[in-house]
Scaffold this motif. Structure first.
Motif, PDB file in Angstrom:
ATOM      1  N   ALA A 440       0.845  -1.185   0.000  1.00 26.91           N
ATOM      2  CA  ALA A 440       0.000   0.000   0.000  1.00 26.91           C
ATOM      3  C   ALA A 440       0.887   1.243   0.000  1.00 26.91           C
ATOM      4  N   CYS A 441       0.250   2.377  -0.201  1.00 24.69           N
ATOM      5  CA  CYS A 441       0.955   3.644  -0.177  1.00 24.69           C
ATOM      6  C   CYS A 441       1.465   3.910   1.241  1.00 24.69           C
ATOM      7  N   ALA A 442       2.729   4.299   1.350  1.00 18.57           N
ATOM      8  CA  ALA A 442       3.317   4.521   2.662  1.00 18.57           C
ATOM      9  C   ALA A 442       2.746   5.756   3.351  1.00 18.57           C
ATOM     10  N   ARG A 443       2.153   6.691   2.585  1.00 17.13           N
ATOM     11  CA  ARG A 443       1.642   7.922   3.186  1.00 17.13           C
ATOM     12  C   ARG A 443       0.169   7.786   3.566  1.00 17.13           C
ATOM     13  N   CYS A 444      -0.699   7.414   2.621  1.00 18.31           N
ATOM     14  CA  CYS A 444      -2.142   7.409   2.895  1.00 18.31           C
ATOM     15  C   CYS A 444      -2.704   6.004   3.128  1.00 18.31           C
ATOM     16  N   ARG A 445      -1.890   4.977   3.002  1.00 17.84           N
ATOM     17  CA  ARG A 445      -2.257   3.578   3.266  1.00 17.84           C
ATOM     18  C   ARG A 445      -3.271   3.031   2.263  1.00 17.84           C
ATOM     19  N   THR A 446      -3.427   3.634   1.125  1.00 18.37           N
ATOM     20  CA  THR A 446      -4.301   3.096   0.083  1.00 18.37           C
ATOM     21  C   THR A 446      -3.612   1.924  -0.604  1.00 18.37           C
ATOM     22  N   VAL A 447      -4.332   0.842  -0.822  1.00 17.28           N
ATOM     23  CA  VAL A 447      -3.753  -0.341  -1.461  1.00 17.28           C
ATOM     24  C   VAL A 447      -3.253   0.032  -2.856  1.00 17.28           C
ATOM     25  N   ALA A 448      -2.019  -0.342  -3.143  1.00 18.12           N
ATOM     26  CA  ALA A 448      -1.404  -0.020  -4.432  1.00 18.12           C
ATOM     27  C   ALA A 448      -1.976  -0.922  -5.518  1.00 18.12           C
ATOM     28  N   ARG A 449      -2.379  -0.293  -6.644  1.00 27.61           N
ATOM     29  CA  ARG A 449      -2.979  -1.054  -7.741  1.00 27.61           C
ATOM     30  C   ARG A 449      -2.266  -0.768  -9.047  1.00 27.61           C
ATOM     31  N   CYS A 450      -2.419  -1.725  -9.948  1.00 28.76           N
ATOM     32  CA  CYS A 450      -1.773  -1.659 -11.260  1.00 28.76           C
ATOM     33  C   CYS A 450      -2.429  -0.569 -12.103  1.00 28.76           C
ATOM     34  N   GLY A 451      -1.609   0.164 -12.863  1.00 29.94           N
ATOM     35  CA  GLY A 451      -2.147   1.195 -13.724  1.00 29.94           C
ATOM     36  C   GLY A 451      -2.773   0.651 -14.991  1.00 29.94           C
ATOM     37  N   THR A 452      -2.588  -0.630 -15.285  1.00 25.00           N
ATOM     38  CA  THR A 452      -3.141  -1.227 -16.500  1.00 25.00           C
ATOM     39  C   THR A 452      -4.484  -1.890 -16.260  1.00 25.00           C
ATOM     40  N   CYS A 453      -4.553  -2.774 -15.236  1.00 22.66           N
ATOM     41  CA  CYS A 453      -5.791  -3.536 -15.007  1.00 22.66           C
ATOM     42  C   CYS A 453      -6.382  -3.308 -13.624  1.00 22.66           C
ATOM     43  N   HIS A 454      -5.777  -2.442 -12.822  1.00 26.17           N
ATOM     44  CA  HIS A 454      -6.248  -2.124 -11.473  1.00 26.17           C
ATOM     45  C   HIS A 454      -6.135  -3.311 -10.513  1.00 26.17           C
ATOM     46  N   GLY A 472       0.578  -9.234 -14.322  1.00 18.94           N
ATOM     47  CA  GLY A 472       2.025  -9.383 -14.312  1.00 18.94           C
ATOM     48  C   GLY A 472       2.809  -8.157 -14.739  1.00 18.94           C
ATOM     49  N   ALA A 473       2.150  -7.038 -15.017  1.00 20.01           N
ATOM     50  CA  ALA A 473       2.852  -5.831 -15.455  1.00 20.01           C
ATOM     51  C   ALA A 473       3.717  -5.275 -14.329  1.00 20.01           C
ATOM     52  N   LEU A 474       4.889  -4.779 -14.676  1.00 18.75           N
ATOM     53  CA  LEU A 474       5.800  -4.172 -13.703  1.00 18.75           C
ATOM     54  C   LEU A 474       5.407  -2.728 -13.444  1.00 18.75           C
ATOM     55  N   ALA A 475       5.578  -2.295 -12.216  1.00 22.04           N
ATOM     56  CA  ALA A 475       5.273  -0.910 -11.832  1.00 22.04           C
ATOM     57  C   ALA A 475       6.538  -0.282 -11.258  1.00 22.04           C
ATOM     58  N   ALA A 476       7.543  -0.107 -12.126  1.00 19.70           N
ATOM     59  CA  ALA A 476       8.826   0.436 -11.684  1.00 19.70           C
ATOM     60  C   ALA A 476       8.682   1.864 -11.181  1.00 19.70           C
ATOM     61  N   VAL A 477       7.841   2.649 -11.851  1.00 17.93           N
ATOM     62  CA  VAL A 477       7.593   4.030 -11.436  1.00 17.93           C
ATOM     63  C   VAL A 477       6.123   4.123 -11.041  1.00 17.93           C
ATOM     64  N   TRP A 478       5.867   3.941  -9.753  1.00 17.44           N
ATOM     65  CA  TRP A 478       4.487   3.927  -9.280  1.00 17.44           C
ATOM     66  C   TRP A 478       4.213   5.166  -8.456  1.00 17.44           C
ATOM     67  N   ARG A 479       3.029   5.725  -8.678  1.00 12.02           N
ATOM     68  CA  ARG A 479       2.565   6.860  -7.888  1.00 12.02           C
ATOM     69  C   ARG A 479       1.149   6.583  -7.412  1.00 12.02           C
TER      70      ARG A 479
END
Length: 727
Positions: A440-454, A472-479
């Protein structure tokens, strides 16, 4: 000038092949019982009936009930099973002949046919679907084998002189090996109330039915030894037995116990013993074992799901070990459960039945409550003597440790593991596999999701790149979509990360990981030397001499899922792991770490699976939930589900819940994205009926499915009775 009916051929291309004209010569028909009734192996539901064919005289001797045949259906040759031969046909028109005999082996016995038909009717399926589960694929080379010294085959071969097995249930009995009769005193059943009487009735050739709550125990007292003694008693009475276990590790333990009891494994040229029916052995060995049972050379069958259908001669006992394990639920249509298959088989054949496990499923408790089976369980004093000491390290229990109470491995658990490592291995059960399966996001604790398929993101290693667990998509630069931060924190910790943390907490202590997704796979056994064994539920290895302690981590995760079976599955997982620990008198201790639901926690602390199952069943009766009622789930596209429901003639007292939009498991977009429209989203309807109307519910669902198949209606529909999950 060419005729209008001639098709011109381009120069250089080969001429079209012409189909030879069908011979109009009359076929010589068998004189005795010339009509064969065949079950064809085709999936459409409206074809779930027998079809009649003429038996050519050339196949008269070999075409026996139970053999595989090829028949013409429409414009294709299809496989089928010859069910019976009669003198006159019910069909008024001309009958097509049998195309050929695939094999003279009579693989479908009348007993298995009746069982398959009953299971298909109970689960609104087709006979063809069930037979694909019951009979392994043919292996021609294995069929041609002749076991050295197996002269008994000639006494029950078909009229063709082949190796056709018996279909009347009167085949020869395999030799009973020389083995001592199990005595109630000193056996694994001594500590169980009613266990000695159960063993005596099996030895006397009777057919008791029981639901058994097994106790932890060392060599000679564990569940494989108890099952082996029950099988031995049945064999000594001149009958056969079928034992179904969840996986290959349990199968190996049971095989060792049978051999220790004097019942060896069957082999070519040998009479009697037990045969293994498991897919992991390969198609050739599986079919070889199947034929050994069919021909009467092996009297006992042990295996996984498919073993429930084994054509054992003079069946005297069926055993389902650990019926609460989800591996017993068939993932293919019509989705039968091993427990139900064996219960139906026991009713049809009049044999004994034993449903057992360290935990007790609600369905097994329903068998006891209905009077179909008797309970076999130990008294409280025996349970306290055989079970390990169990403590629940909840937040209340750890309040005095201050901030350290929030640690994933609290100080009390660390000290217990340190002390136990001086005497032997320590088991650490983790509910999730992998490294960090959810972040999850270290600041707001929202579960991190893929930008392609969520889909949810996960980490496979400490220095790994976040990846989507769906696509299986990589999220090297995730926001983060909520706050824009780019740092991640763990939400769920898997077995690999747990092993890494334990390695740092206990330097110099070997750490082993057991799990389907781990690098070492599932480990069957570990030595009795000090070590930390990290395992996911169901992958716990057996330790020599038992574990000195067990830590059941993340207990809150095990009971946090929204499911009808959440508490039941948690108790099953915990007791299965705790049963591998030494008794309290030998210093064994089990620590449940986390704030789990109160009822499952108390069931583990008190080692009371029976009381938990009784309360669970009482609540489901009051709320109208299975197994107090029959439930059917109809899922698929909206129009197709609506059409199936519209044709149903529900029994009295039945009701329909839904249909409502249902999420599809796996890498699909969340159902919450309603902006995509609801017409293309799958829906699900739940149908509930009283137990007395369960057969009528299955029949009307099967009839509606047959109409849908005959009309070739569009869309997709899946019909499942008694689903494992309905929430």
């Amino acid at each position: 000038m060419t005729d209008h009916g001639e098709q011109l051929t381009l120069h250089g291309l080969p001429a079209a092949r012409r189909r030879p004209p069908r011979s109009s010569a009359p076929i010589e028909v068998a004189t005795a019982r010339p009509v064969a009734r065949v079950c064809i192996d085709l999936p459409p539901a409206h074809l779930d009936r027998t079809f009649e064919y003429v038996v050519p005289a050339a196949l008269d001797d070999a075409a026996r009930p139970g053999t595989r045949v090829k028949v013409r259906f429409g414009r294709q040759d299809v496989d089928g099973y010859l069910l019976e031969r009669v003198d006159e046909a019910e069909h008024d028109g001309e009958l097509a002949p049998l195309r050929r005999l695939v094999s003279p082996e009579r693989v479908l016995t009348p007993e298995v046919h009746r069982l398959a038909r009953a299971v298909a009717d109970r689960y609104a399926g087709t006979l063809g679907d069930v037979l694909r589960l019951a009979i392994p694929p043919r292996h021609a080379r294995v069929e041609a084998e002749r076991a050295v010294g197996a002269g008994a085959e000639s006494t029950h071969a078909g009229a063709s002189g082949g190796t056709a097995g018996p279909v009347d249930g009167t085949g020869p009995r395999g030799g009973v090996p020389a083995m001592p009769a199990p005595t109630p005193s000193g056996s694994a059943w001594t500590a169980i109330r009613g266990g000695a009487a159960f063993l005596q009735r099996l030895t006397a050739g009777q057919a008791p039915r029981a639901v058994w709550s097994a106790l932890p125990g060392g060599p000679g007292q564990a569940w494989p030894d108890a099952v082996a003694q029950a099988v031995t008693a049945t064999v000594l009475s001149g009958r056969g037995a079928v034992v179904v276990v969840p996986d290959a590790r349990d199968l190996d333990r049971l095989a060792a116990a049978l051999e220790a009891a004097g019942l060896p494994a069957w082999g070519p040229g040998r009479e009697g013993g037990y045969a293994r029916l498991v897919a992991d052995d390969g198609p050739a060995q599986r079919y070889r074992s199947f034929l050994a049972v069919l021909r009467g050379h092996a009297r006992v069958v042990i295996g996984t799901r498919a073993a429930a259908w084994a054509p054992v001669h003079d069946l005297g006992l069926v055993v389902c070990w650990d019926d609460g394990d989800d591996l017993h639920a068939e993932p293919r249509a019509p989705y039968p459960h091993v427990r139900d298959v064996l219960v139906i088989r026991a009713e049809q054949t009049g044999c004994a039945a034993l449903v057992g496990g360290h935990a007790r499923s609600t369905e097994a408790q329903a068998l006891v409550a209905s009077g179909w089976a008797r309970p076999l369980q130990a008294d409280r004093a025996t349970v306290r003597a055989r079970a390990p000491r169990v403590r629940a390290l909840t937040s209340v229990e750890l309040a005095r440790e201050g901030a350290a109470a929030a640690a994933r491995l609290p100080g009390a658990a660390w000290r217990a593991a340190r002390d136990a490592l001086a005497d032997g291995p320590v088991l650490v059960q983790v509910p999730r596999a992998g490294y960090l399966p959810v972040v999850a996001c270290a600041r707001c604790r929202t579960v991190a999701r893929c930008g392609t398929c969520h889909g949810p993101l996960a980490l496979g290693a400490a220095d790994g790149v976040p990846h989507c667990t769906w696509c299986g998509a990589l999220a090297a630069v995730w926001r983060c979509d909520e706050c824009g931060a780019g740092a991640l924190r763990s939400v769920r910790v898997g077995s690999d990360r747990t092993a890494e943390e334990l390695g740092r907490a206990f330097p110099g202590v070997p750490v082993r990981v057991s799990g389907a997704s781990s690098a070492t796979g599932v480990v069957a056994r570990v030595p009795g030397r000090p070590a930390l064994v990290v395992a996911t539920p169901g992958a716990e290895p057996v330790a020599e001499g038992g574990y000195a302690a067990a830590l059941l981590l993340d207990a809150a995760v095990s009971t946090a899922r929204v499911s009808l079976r959440t508490g039941e599955e948690a108790v099953h997982r915990w007791l299965t792991a705790a049963a591998l620990v030494r008794s309290a008198d030998a210093g064994g201790v089990v620590l449940l770490v986390g704030d789990a639901a109160p009822a499952p926690t108390q069931a583990l602390v008190r080692w009371d699976p029976v009381g938990f199952a009784e309360r669970e069943l009482a609540e489901r009766v009051e709320l109208g939930l299975p197994p107090a009622v029959r439930v059917a789930a109809v899922s698929g596209t909206r129009d197709a589900v609506a059409a199936v429901l519209a044709r149903l003639e529900l029994p009295p007292g039945a009701d329909v819940l839904g249909p409502v939009v249902a999420p599809e498991p796996g890498p699909r977009a969340p159902v919450a994205q309603a902006s995509l429209g609801t017409l293309d989203q799958p829906v699900r309807a739940i149908i509930r009926a009283p137990l007395r109307g369960g057969d009528a519910l299955a029949a009307t669902l099967a009839a509606s499915a047959a109409v849908r198949s005959a009309r070739r209606e569009g869309g997709t529909v899946r019909i499942q009775l008694d689903p494992e999950e309905m929430l």
